[in-house]
Structures are given as structure tokens and as C-alpha cells.
Design a protein around this motif. Structure first.
Motif, PDB file in Angstrom:
ATOM      1  N   SER A  14      39.444  30.964  43.097  1.00  0.00           N
ATOM      2  CA  SER A  14      40.395  32.048  43.442  1.00  0.00           C
ATOM      3  C   SER A  14      41.792  31.735  42.937  1.00  0.00           C
ATOM      4  N   LEU A  15      41.849  31.268  41.689  1.00  0.00           N
ATOM      5  CA  LEU A  15      43.119  30.937  41.024  1.00  0.00           C
ATOM      6  C   LEU A  15      43.867  29.811  41.728  1.00  0.00           C
ATOM      7  N   GLY A  16      43.150  28.996  42.514  1.00  0.00           N
ATOM      8  CA  GLY A  16      43.786  27.881  43.207  1.00  0.00           C
ATOM      9  C   GLY A  16      44.503  28.276  44.485  1.00  0.00           C
ATOM     10  N   LEU A  17      44.334  29.508  44.928  1.00  0.00           N
ATOM     11  CA  LEU A  17      45.013  29.994  46.132  1.00  0.00           C
ATOM     12  C   LEU A  17      44.161  29.758  47.377  1.00  0.00           C
ATOM     13  N   THR A  18      44.822  29.537  48.508  1.00  0.00           N
ATOM     14  CA  THR A  18      44.124  29.479  49.796  1.00  0.00           C
ATOM     15  C   THR A  18      43.674  30.889  50.168  1.00  0.00           C
ATOM     16  N   PRO A  19      42.747  31.029  51.132  1.00  0.00           N
ATOM     17  CA  PRO A  19      42.320  32.385  51.540  1.00  0.00           C
ATOM     18  C   PRO A  19      43.485  33.284  51.923  1.00  0.00           C
ATOM     19  N   ASP A  20      44.460  32.753  52.668  1.00  0.00           N
ATOM     20  CA  ASP A  20      45.616  33.575  53.059  1.00  0.00           C
ATOM     21  C   ASP A  20      46.457  33.948  51.840  1.00  0.00           C
ATOM     22  N   GLN A  21      46.665  32.975  50.948  1.00  0.00           N
ATOM     23  CA  GLN A  21      47.430  33.265  49.739  1.00  0.00           C
ATOM     24  C   GLN A  21      46.712  34.294  48.873  1.00  0.00           C
ATOM     25  N   TRP A  22      45.384  34.188  48.791  1.00  0.00           N
ATOM     26  CA  TRP A  22      44.621  35.146  47.992  1.00  0.00           C
ATOM     27  C   TRP A  22      44.762  36.562  48.543  1.00  0.00           C
ATOM     28  N   GLN A  23      44.697  36.700  49.862  1.00  0.00           N
ATOM     29  CA  GLN A  23      44.861  38.030  50.460  1.00  0.00           C
ATOM     30  C   GLN A  23      46.254  38.588  50.164  1.00  0.00           C
ATOM     31  N   GLN A  24      47.247  37.741  50.285  1.00  0.00           N
ATOM     32  CA  GLN A  24      48.615  38.165  49.982  1.00  0.00           C
ATOM     33  C   GLN A  24      48.741  38.574  48.517  1.00  0.00           C
ATOM     34  N   PHE A  25      48.160  37.778  47.646  1.00  0.00           N
ATOM     35  CA  PHE A  25      48.204  38.064  46.208  1.00  0.00           C
ATOM     36  C   PHE A  25      47.451  39.354  45.891  1.00  0.00           C
ATOM     37  N   TRP A  26      46.254  39.512  46.461  1.00  0.00           N
ATOM     38  CA  TRP A  26      45.410  40.682  46.177  1.00  0.00           C
ATOM     39  C   TRP A  26      46.102  41.980  46.582  1.00  0.00           C
ATOM     40  N   HIS A  27      46.725  41.971  47.763  1.00  0.00           N
ATOM     41  CA  HIS A  27      47.364  43.197  48.244  1.00  0.00           C
ATOM     42  C   HIS A  27      48.635  43.541  47.473  1.00  0.00           C
ATOM     43  N   SER A  28      49.140  42.577  46.692  1.00  0.00           N
ATOM     44  CA  SER A  28      50.337  42.843  45.887  1.00  0.00           C
ATOM     45  C   SER A  28      49.990  43.480  44.534  1.00  0.00           C
ATOM     46  N   LEU A  29      48.707  43.572  44.217  1.00  0.00           N
ATOM     47  CA  LEU A  29      48.276  44.068  42.908  1.00  0.00           C
ATOM     48  C   LEU A  29      48.094  45.576  42.908  1.00  0.00           C
ATOM     49  N   THR A  30      48.226  46.142  41.723  1.00  0.00           N
ATOM     50  CA  THR A  30      47.910  47.555  41.556  1.00  0.00           C
ATOM     51  C   THR A  30      46.391  47.721  41.481  1.00  0.00           C
ATOM     52  N   LEU A  31      45.932  48.954  41.554  1.00  0.00           N
ATOM     53  CA  LEU A  31      44.502  49.224  41.476  1.00  0.00           C
ATOM     54  C   LEU A  31      43.932  48.769  40.134  1.00  0.00           C
ATOM     55  N   ASP A  32      44.683  48.995  39.061  1.00  0.00           N
ATOM     56  CA  ASP A  32      44.215  48.575  37.728  1.00  0.00           C
ATOM     57  C   ASP A  32      44.117  47.052  37.639  1.00  0.00           C
ATOM     58  N   GLN A  33      45.078  46.347  38.239  1.00  0.00           N
ATOM     59  CA  GLN A  33      45.047  44.883  38.201  1.00  0.00           C
ATOM     60  C   GLN A  33      43.866  44.345  39.012  1.00  0.00           C
ATOM     61  N   GLN A  34      43.600  44.978  40.158  1.00  0.00           N
ATOM     62  CA  GLN A  34      42.440  44.578  40.955  1.00  0.00           C
ATOM     63  C   GLN A  34      41.140  44.818  40.188  1.00  0.00           C
ATOM     64  N   GLN A  35      41.100  45.939  39.474  1.00  0.00           N
ATOM     65  CA  GLN A  35      39.914  46.251  38.673  1.00  0.00           C
ATOM     66  C   GLN A  35      39.710  45.205  37.578  1.00  0.00           C
ATOM     67  N   LEU A  36      40.812  44.754  36.954  1.00  0.00           N
ATOM     68  CA  LEU A  36      40.728  43.740  35.914  1.00  0.00           C
ATOM     69  C   LEU A  36      40.203  42.420  36.476  1.00  0.00           C
ATOM     70  N   LEU A  37      40.730  41.986  37.624  1.00  0.00           N
ATOM     71  CA  LEU A  37      40.276  40.732  38.223  1.00  0.00           C
ATOM     72  C   LEU A  37      38.818  40.806  38.654  1.00  0.00           C
ATOM     73  N   ASN A  38      38.407  41.953  39.187  1.00  0.00           N
ATOM     74  CA  ASN A  38      37.001  42.108  39.583  1.00  0.00           C
ATOM     75  C   ASN A  38      36.079  41.992  38.366  1.00  0.00           C
ATOM     76  N   ALA A  39      36.504  42.582  37.257  1.00  0.00           N
ATOM     77  CA  ALA A  39      35.687  42.520  36.036  1.00  0.00           C
ATOM     78  C   ALA A  39      35.610  41.086  35.515  1.00  0.00           C
ATOM     79  N   LEU A  40      36.740  40.367  35.525  1.00  0.00           N
ATOM     80  CA  LEU A  40      36.742  38.980  35.071  1.00  0.00           C
ATOM     81  C   LEU A  40      35.917  38.096  35.996  1.00  0.00           C
ATOM     82  N   LYS A  41      36.019  38.368  37.302  1.00  0.00           N
ATOM     83  CA  LYS A  41      35.265  37.575  38.264  1.00  0.00           C
ATOM     84  C   LYS A  41      33.772  37.814  38.122  1.00  0.00           C
TER      85      LYS A  41
END
Length: 376
Positions: A312-339
Motif C-alpha cells: 500500500s505504497l508503504g502507508l499504514t492502514p490509517d495513512q492509506w485511508q487518509q491518502f485514498w480519500h484525498s484522491l479524485t475518482l480518476d486517481q482512485q480508478q488508476l490505482l485500482n487498475a495498477l493494483k
């Protein structure tokens, strides 16, 4: 006039212009070799397929013309080995294996020659090519040139973004690990290629392209490929760090790849722990922004514990949630595709964007995640 007739006329003219020293019989032999055993297939191709086929013909011809046509057999053979031995990936794999084997005295060229000989003897496609070349040409030197050009073209065919020769080397390893490496009489190397157009098939060899061989290969392929590639890339990355960043960064990488903790690395390098963490972030930046952009981002991020899929890019679960909610829908879509394992090229095609746009966005997201981790 059919497509095949057009091709024959075009290539006859080109051969007369490019190779006036070759006899008309030799030129016709080269023409037949270029068009293959079933030239009528060109009549059935669409314009797009025909354009690709013509590029393939031109590619084979350039290999023949530039390195093998008219060359003495021994000189031509050396050119083949030098050409294939110049491939960074295959050279790195062979060096890594030799270093770990009982045959450390073997050179890259020694091993490569054995791989090529095994390819000539056991690969079904190459056996068919040898038979066809035997029908195309009667002159031994010309047959040798056509054979060497065929070997180079076949070995360099891209399979999953790697030369086919890489996979043939893995198959070779499987057999050599069971029976040990063999010494090949140096004087027989050229004779095998230039004279034995139809090799002895008394041993009834099995093609490496057979389904059984492929199945066996896939059992261990992932691990073998990953280990060899990791070794090659780690050495290249360490050299990059030493020359472009800091020699201490290269030492950090070697210790990190041994599984040492940051605290242990700090002790070995005699550095404050905070400085070691800063060094890791600096290496991480160079790994993704500079080195991995053109090389192997998945391996580098795995080493650093910052991969998307596993860490998860080296982030803790809390950091990942914070990071994820800061992203746009397109950015989330990009990360989901890469994952999910999609390549940057495939994502760019799906989104109708340029590859460098997707790569740029991915780098921006990665660096943002690392900034969040550092700030915390």
C-alpha cells in the motif's frame, strides 16, 4: 498481379541493387528464404497485416545483410554470439547463474554457445527452418548466413517484453541442473551451424514449444525469472546510486536487500537512524522518479517496501485511508487498475490517453504517498 508476385518482383529488384556480387541463383535463394515456405499466405492478408509482414521481411533481410551475408563462417558465427551476448538481460542472467553454479570458470560466451546449440538441435521451429534453408540454398556459405540470420531473428523475438532467448536459457538451466554443463569442442561450433543443416534426430528431441515443455517451464519460471531479474536490476540500481546519488546509498541498498532493518543498517553504516530514514526516502525518490521510470518499478518498490500491491505504497492502514480519500475518482480508478496488475500501457489504452500521461500521474501519486509517510 498477386501480392506474392508483387513481393517477388520488389525483392528481386532490391537484391540486385543491394547485392550485385551475389549470383542470380544466390539472390533467388535469399528471396525464397525471405518469403518462407508458404508465400501464398501473403495473398490472404489484410492491408494492415501485410504491412506488418513486409516489415518482418525487411527486418530479417537487414539482419542478413548487415552481419552475415558474404562473411566467412567463423567470422559470421562470432558476430551472432557477440550480438546475442550484448543483450543486457541475457548477459546478466548467465553471469548470475554462473556465479552461483559449480562452473564458475565458464564465461558468458561459453554458456551462450551451449544454449544456441541446444536451440538448433531441439527447437521444432529451428529444425523446420534448417530444413527449409536446405531447400532454398545449396551453397554451404549462403546456407550458413541464412541460418545465422534465422537464429538471431528468432532469439530476439519479444515474448512478454523479453527476448525469446531468455526463455530458452531458462529451459537450458533446467536440463543443465539435472545433467551438468557439458564441454563443447570449440572447433565443432561453426561446423554444427554451417554444415549440419539437418541434425541427427535419433534422440527424438522434444520441442521447447510443446505443451508439456511449456507446462514444466511455467512451474518454476516465475521464481527463476524473478530471482535472476532481481539480481541483475539490483546490481544496475546499486551502480546508479553509487555514481549518481551517494556511495553510501549503494551500501544501504545492499544491506536492505539482505533483509536488514533500518536500525541495523544505521549501526552498520555508523549513521544516526534519522539520517538512514532520510536516505531511504532519497533512494525511494530516485528509484521511482528516475531509475524505475525506465527500468523495473515493480521490483524496486518491492525492495523498498513501498509497492502498491503488497505494501500500500508503504502507508499504514490509517495513512492509506487518509491518502485514498484525498484522491479524485480518476486517481482512485488508476490505482485500482495498477493494483489489479494492469500495465501502464493497457491503462492508457483503456482511458484513451498517452502512456507518459498515465506514468506521470502514477509518479505524482507515489510521491504524494511518500510525502504523507514522511510527514507522519
Amino acid at each position: 498481379m498477386t501480392v506474392v508476385e508483387d513481393l517477388r518482383q520488389e525483392w528481386r529488384s532490391r537484391l540486385k541493387t543491394d547485392s550485385p556480387d551475389q549470383s542470380s541463383v544466390a539472390q533467388e535463394s535469399i528471396l525464397n528464404w525471405l518469403l518462407g515456405e508458404n508465400p501464398d499466405r501473403f495473398n490472404e492478408l489484410s492491408p494492415e497485416q501485410l504491412a506488418i509482414a513486409q516489415q518482418a521481411i525487411d527486418y530479417r533481410y537487414r539482419i542478413l545483410q548487415q552481419r552475415y551475408l558474404g562473411a566467412h563462417p567463423e567470422q559470421a558465427y562470432r558476430k551472432l554470439i557477440q550480438r546475442l551476448g550484448s543483450l543486457f538481460l541475457i548477459r546478466s542472467k548467465i553471469r548470475t547463474w554462473v556465479a552461483l553454479s559449480r562452473d564458475r570458470h565458464r564465461s558468458v560466451m561459453d554458456v551462450l554457445q551451449e544454449v544456441i546449440q541446444e536451440l538448433i538441435q531441439n527447437d521444432r521451429y529451428m529444425r523446420q527452418q534448417m530444413l527449409w534453408i536446405g531447400q532454398c540454398a545449396t551453397n554451404p556459405r549462403l546456407r550458413n548466413a541464412l541460418m545465422l540470420a534465422s537464429i538471431e531473428e528468432y532469439c530476439l523475438r519479444p515474448i512478454r517484453n523479453q527476448p525469446l532467448l531468455v526463455y530458452r536459457f531458462v529451459n537450458y538451466l533446467r536440463r543443465s541442473q539435472r545433467g551438468g554443463m557439458t564441454q563443447v569442442p570449440a572447433g565443432d561450433l561453426v561446423r554444427l551451424v554451417s554444415e549440419e543443416i539437418t541434425p541427427d534426430d535419433a534422440d527424438n528431441p522434444v520441442s521447447l514449444l510443446d505443451s508439456e515443455a511449456i507446462s514444466q517451464h511455467q512451474d518454476n519460471q516465475a521464481w527463476e525469472e524473478q530471482q535472476m531479474l532481481r539480481s541483475a536490476v539490483s546490481q544496475e540500481f546499486a551502480t546508479y546510486l553509487e555514481e549518481q546519488v551517494d556511495p553510501v546509498a549503494a551500501r544501504w541498498l545492499h544491506l536492505h536487500l539482505q533483509g536488514r532493518s533500518q536500525e541495523a543498517i544505521a549501526k552498520d553504516l555508523n549513521l544516526p537512524i534519522k539520517q538512514v530514514y532520510r536516505l531511504r526516502e532519497k533512494i525511494s525518490y530516485h528509484a521511482i522518479r528516475v531509475f524505475a521510470l525506465k527500468k523495473h518499478p515493480d521490483l524496486v518498490t518491492t525492495w523498498l517496501g513501498t509497492s502498491l500491491q503488497e505494501h500500500s505504497l508503504g502507508l499504514t492502514p490509517d495513512q492509506w485511508q487518509q491518502f485514498w480519500h484525498s484522491l479524485t475518482l480518476d486517481q482512485q480508478q488508476l490505482l485500482n487498475a495498477l493494483k489489479a496488475g494492469k500495465t501502464v500501457e493497457a491503462i492508457a489504452q483503456d482511458l484513451d490517453q498517452k502512456t507518459n500521461q498515465i506514468m506521470g500521474e502514477w509518479i505524482k501519486l507515489y510521491l504524494a504517498a511518500q510525502a504523507l509517510r514522511s510527514a507522519s
